[in-house]
Design an enzyme around this catalytic site. Structure first.
Site, PDB file in Angstrom:
ATOM      1  N   ASP A  91      -1.603  -4.633 -17.497  1.00  0.00           N
ATOM      2  CA  ASP A  91      -0.433  -5.485 -17.585  1.00  0.00           C
ATOM      3  C   ASP A  91      -0.307  -6.817 -17.453  1.00  0.00           C
ATOM      4  OD1 ASP A  91       0.728  -3.139 -18.006  1.00  0.00           O
ATOM      5  OD2 ASP A  91       1.339  -2.835 -15.851  1.00  0.00           O
ATOM      6  N   ASP A 107      -2.307  -4.219 -12.530  1.00  0.00           N
ATOM      7  CA  ASP A 107      -1.727  -3.360 -13.357  1.00  0.00           C
ATOM      8  C   ASP A 107      -0.458  -3.060 -12.502  1.00  0.00           C
ATOM      9  OD1 ASP A 107      -2.332  -2.621 -15.855  1.00  0.00           O
ATOM     10  OD2 ASP A 107      -3.065  -0.773 -15.530  1.00  0.00           O
ATOM     11  N   LYS A 109       2.334  -0.522 -11.005  1.00  0.00           N
ATOM     12  CA  LYS A 109       2.628   0.932 -11.056  1.00  0.00           C
ATOM     13  C   LYS A 109       3.588   1.170 -10.258  1.00  0.00           C
ATOM     14  CE  LYS A 109      -1.207   1.815 -13.377  1.00  0.00           C
ATOM     15  NZ  LYS A 109      -1.085   2.300 -14.840  1.00  0.00           N
TER      16      LYS A 109
END
Length: 291
Positions: A91, A107, A109
């Site tokens: 990301d 990332d 989450k």
């Protein structure tokens, strides 16, 4: 760059990221612990309330936090590089401005506590164990080659779904009702962990090649995954070979290795190195009565 230098840089970035996420609950939640985002607004001042659909919640949380993430990158002299395509990893790529060889993958989450057992959350995926994970210099479905990153991190957000929140029903409200709208999620917990620290040895979703996370919240916050006693190199080795190695069972059949204990046995290692990761207990159904 020497290994010791890489580890020192990764450790420093991890400390910075952990300090950063401690500031985030107050940014996205009000005094009542509800999410400050209530929905979408149009030019006529109509508010379309959010649903509890995990994909919607995850994307809006990412948008909500992006300004703060940009501030974090600026404060620590990183350029923030976003993926070119929505399904590419990670990301966020943090690239040091003084040396573009220093890169970290983050990332985001998000997941919710299980209503029936709030010590556990709905598991999430930790990225693919396919093409870019196996070929560390490849560029398929990834912003920079996997091996270019000095560390791979998860910025985790755990929340509670508000009672009565649904996945697919939205209401239209006047902006005058803004503060009276009940948020679809509340009670946020943020954490930072390296990807390997919170991994399980099971795939995360269906038939896709995704690494699954552990699910006990206490273990997520502590980075207490199944590879805890083994380290990142064993995590890499296991997931690069997941389902690719076959062994012969006592009855003469071929079986693919998809359990860490079996992988360690195949490698001649002690199975006690598997860190036990407890999952939520399933409710037993009613016993059938013999007629």
């Amino acid at each position: 760059m020497k290994t010791a230098e890489k580890l020192a840089l990764k450790s420093k970035f991890k400390r910075q990221l952990k300090a950063f996420v401690r500031t985030l609950p107050g940014y996205i939640a009000g005094d009542d612990s509800q999410w400050t985002i209530k929905g979408f607004i149009d030019i006529y001042k109509n508010i379309y309330t959010l649903t509890a659909d995990t994909k919607v919640v995850s994307k809006v949380l990412e948008i909500h936090l992006l300004p703060r993430i940009l501030e974090f990158a600026e404060r620590h002299s990183y350029s923030l590089v976003l993926p070119e395509y929505q399904n590419h990893y990670p990301d966020f790529s943090f690239v040091a401005r003084k040396d573009d060889a220093i890169k970290f993958a983050v990332d985001m989450k998000t997941t919710y506590r299980l209503p029936s057992n709030p010590e556990f959350c709905n598991r999430f995926t930790l990225g693919s164990h396919g093409s870019y994970f196996v070929n560390r210099s490849g560029k398929k479905n990834i912003r920079f080659p996997y091996g270019d990153y000095l560390g791979h991190f998860c910025l985790g957000i755990i929340y509670t779904r508000t009672d009565g929140a649904t996945r697919d029903q939205s209401e239209v409200c006047s902006v005058r009702r803004l503060r009276s709208i009940t948020s679809v999620i509340r009670d946020f917990q943020f954490f930072v962990a390296e990807k390997w620290e919170i991994a399980s040895d099971k795939q995360g979703s269906g038939n896709t090649a995704n690494i699954g996370s552990i699910s006990r919240i206490r273990d997520l916050l502590r980075g207490n995954g199944i590879f805890k006693k083994l380290g990142e190199k064993w995590f890499d080795d296991y997931w690069m070979n997941y389902g690719r190695i076959t062994v012969t069972t006592p009855d003469g059949k071929q079986k693919a290795i998809t359990r860490l204990a079996d992988f360690l046995r195949y490698k001649g290692k002690d199975e006690s190195l598997v860190n036990p990761c407890v999952g939520p207990r399933r409710k037993k159904g009613p016993r059938s009565r013999k007629q």
